[in-house]
Design a protein around this motif. Structure first.
Motif, mmCIF file in Angstrom:
data_model
loop_
_atom_site.group_PDB
_atom_site.id
_atom_site.type_symbol
_atom_site.label_atom_id
_atom_site.label_comp_id
_atom_site.label_asym_id
_atom_site.label_seq_id
_atom_site.Cartn_x
_atom_site.Cartn_y
_atom_site.Cartn_z
ATOM 1 N N ARG A 174 -21.483 -16.870 -30.472
ATOM 2 C CA ARG A 174 -22.250 -18.253 -29.983
ATOM 3 C C ARG A 174 -23.485 -17.985 -28.981
ATOM 4 O O ARG A 174 -24.403 -18.808 -29.334
ATOM 5 C CB ARG A 174 -21.410 -19.107 -29.196
ATOM 6 N N SER A 178 -26.904 -19.731 -30.551
ATOM 7 C CA SER A 178 -27.439 -21.215 -29.171
ATOM 8 C C SER A 178 -29.265 -21.326 -29.343
ATOM 9 O O SER A 178 -29.716 -21.565 -28.647
ATOM 10 C CB SER A 178 -26.510 -20.893 -28.349
ATOM 11 N N GLY A 188 -21.119 -26.705 -31.657
ATOM 12 C CA GLY A 188 -20.310 -25.487 -32.339
ATOM 13 C C GLY A 188 -20.802 -25.096 -33.643
ATOM 14 O O GLY A 188 -19.954 -24.762 -34.171
#
Length: 483
Positions: A174, A178, A188
């Motif tokens: 993640r 991001s 997500g």
């Protein structure tokens, strides 16, 4: 549980730490510079990723990884490695801030309908550094390479993939995702339409796996964790959590904090990143931090920042009315890209070198306090501030920071926090795989050794200095700063 390793592949070097999996104690370490020739001293914008593997091999030499059961990888952010359908690099990796891509960033912002549209889509507005912008640059300037691009990886994704023997499955985390400009921390999920908008066609993207998941196991049985970007790894290595912020003092400055949700910010001041634990890591940057101090030292004919600090300590809080708005490179927070710095409050009694020296430190810290206020204004809880970078050790910084920031300031001892964070992630993945750790709770390693500074009785004085700065900023640039 045994021993684990963390590998940090920064823009200039690879550093590896081997740690006790239970406590985080560093047992041994390795280091190697990247074998990249830069005759003019400038950092190149194009790098053959094989250089990172050569550096990794050298850093791991001498049996450094003997007995290691799991390894985590942290790497420089924003490096884009375009691969063809066979998994070969189409061209060298596009790394760093890459000023070539500034026009592409503006182009991409307009293509989606402006800054607010981007903030809503992925939590950040494209900048020259981001992979999405680099894709747009590639499409416009190297159309044949863009056409051949079939797979998109970042530095830590590529290194993990190489360590695992280039399997069919490619992964990321993640944190790394991001920062791409085509993955949303709020949902997500990837935005493949934004890849197509930037590159001109779809491309394969790595699978985003959870913070405690393993990317795989090498043929020799070495577990490889998800990996992450350097910023997220350093935050994880420091052990920051809710209520904590990190202020980094480089030439430019950055403020980030742990928050339970993603923040969309149409002004573009907040970049909404994910962290390495399942939480969020909103970041606000300033263009002027230590460069303000270096410029002032040069102006005063001082040889180094230590001398500037010593001189500043001869002045008093408020610098006898001198206020420096340190917007020497323009500024991003507040958004004043074409402005210059301002020195206000000149009176006969304030025209002394020590007052200008103090004003430089106060101006730099007040600029970072503005960045903190952007986060606080969006409901981010900030009770403790970790201050990073060599300048954090300067007495003038330590004397002023707690009262100007209005919070406890922690100055950790210098250490390889990104590599330690990567090792902690490896310990987490190993513990989960063995059934000894909860996938939602990282290993509780001993915190960073640090000096703790409290605002104490100076708080009221510091806030008065801050108000003096805000008054000059509002008078000089009315309405530029909106929290």
């Amino acid at each position: 549980m045994g021993i684990v390793a963390g590998l940090d592949s920064s823009p200039d070097f690879t550093r590896i730490v081997v740690c006790d999996a239970d406590t985080g104690a560093v047992l041994r370490q390795g280091y190697a510079p990247h074998p990249v020739e830069t005759p003019d001293g400038a950092r190149p914008s194009d790098i053959d990723p094989q250089a990172w593997l050569l550096s990794l091999g050298e850093a791991a030499g001498g049996g450094l990884l003997e007995g290691v059961q799991a390894i985590g990888v942290s790497a420089q952010q924003n490096a884009l490695i375009p691969l063809d359908a066979q998994g070969n690099t189409v061209r060298p990796a596009l790394v760093g801030g890459d000023k070539r891509a500034q026009v592409a960033a503006a182009d991409l912002i307009d293509a989606l309908g402006g800054r607010e549209a981007w903030a809503q889509a992925v939590g950040c507005v494209p900048s020259a550094a981001q992979p999405a912008t680099k894709l747009r640059w590639l499409a416009k300037n190297e159309p044949e390479n863009a056409r051949r691009t079939a797979v998109l990886l970042q530095a830590h994704d590529w290194l993990v993939w190489q360590l695992l023997g280039r399997p069919v499955r490619r992964t990321t985390d993640r944190g790394g995702a991001s920062g791409t400009g085509y993955w949303s921390a709020a949902t997500g999920a990837y935005r493949p339409d934004l890849v197509e908008l930037a590159l001109g066609h779809q491309a394969m993207l790595p699978e985003v796996i959870g913070p405690s998941d393993a990317a795989g196991t090498t043929p020799e049985g070495l577990l490889i964790s998800a990996g992450t970007g350097e910023t997220m790894a350093a935050a994880f290595g420091l052990g920051i959590g809710l209520g904590d912020a990190v202020v980094s003092l480089g030439a430019s400055g950055s403020v980030m904090a742990v928050h339970p949700e993603a923040l969309a910010d149409q002004s573009g001041m907040i970049t909404s990143l994910a962290d390495a634990t399942g939480m969020h890591l909103p970041v606000v940057t300033t263009l002027n931090a230590v460069r303000t101090l270096r410029g002032t030292a040069e102006l005063l004919g001082l040889p180094d920042l230590e001398s500037l600090s010593e001189l500043a300590m001869k002045s008093t809080p408020g610098s006898h009315g001198l206020v420096l708005l340190p917007y020497l490179e323009g500024e991003r927070t507040p958004s004043l890209p074409h402005t210059a710095g301002t020195l206000a409050g000149l009176r006969r009694e304030s025209m002394k070198p020590e007052h200008l020296a103090r004003a430089a430190f106060e101006g730099m810290l007040c600029g970072l306090a503005d960045a903190l206020d952007v986060l606080r204004g969006r409901g981010v809880d900030v009770r403790r501030i970790f201050l990073l970078g060599p300048a954090a050790e300067l007495p003038a910084v330590q004397a002023a920071a707690p009262s100007l920031f209005g919070a406890q300031v922690v100055v950790p001892q210098p250490a390889d926090y990104a590599a330690i964070g990567a090792a902690r992630q490896a310990a987490w993945a190993l513990g989960v795989s063995q059934g000894t750790l909860d996938p939602r709770t990282p290993p509780a390693w001993q915190g960073a050794a640090a000096q703790v500074l409290e605002p104490g009785d100076e708080l009221a004085v510091g806030q008065a200095v801050r108000q003096q700065f805000v008054a000059v900023r509002e008078q000089t640039h009315p309405g530029a700063f909106r929290v």
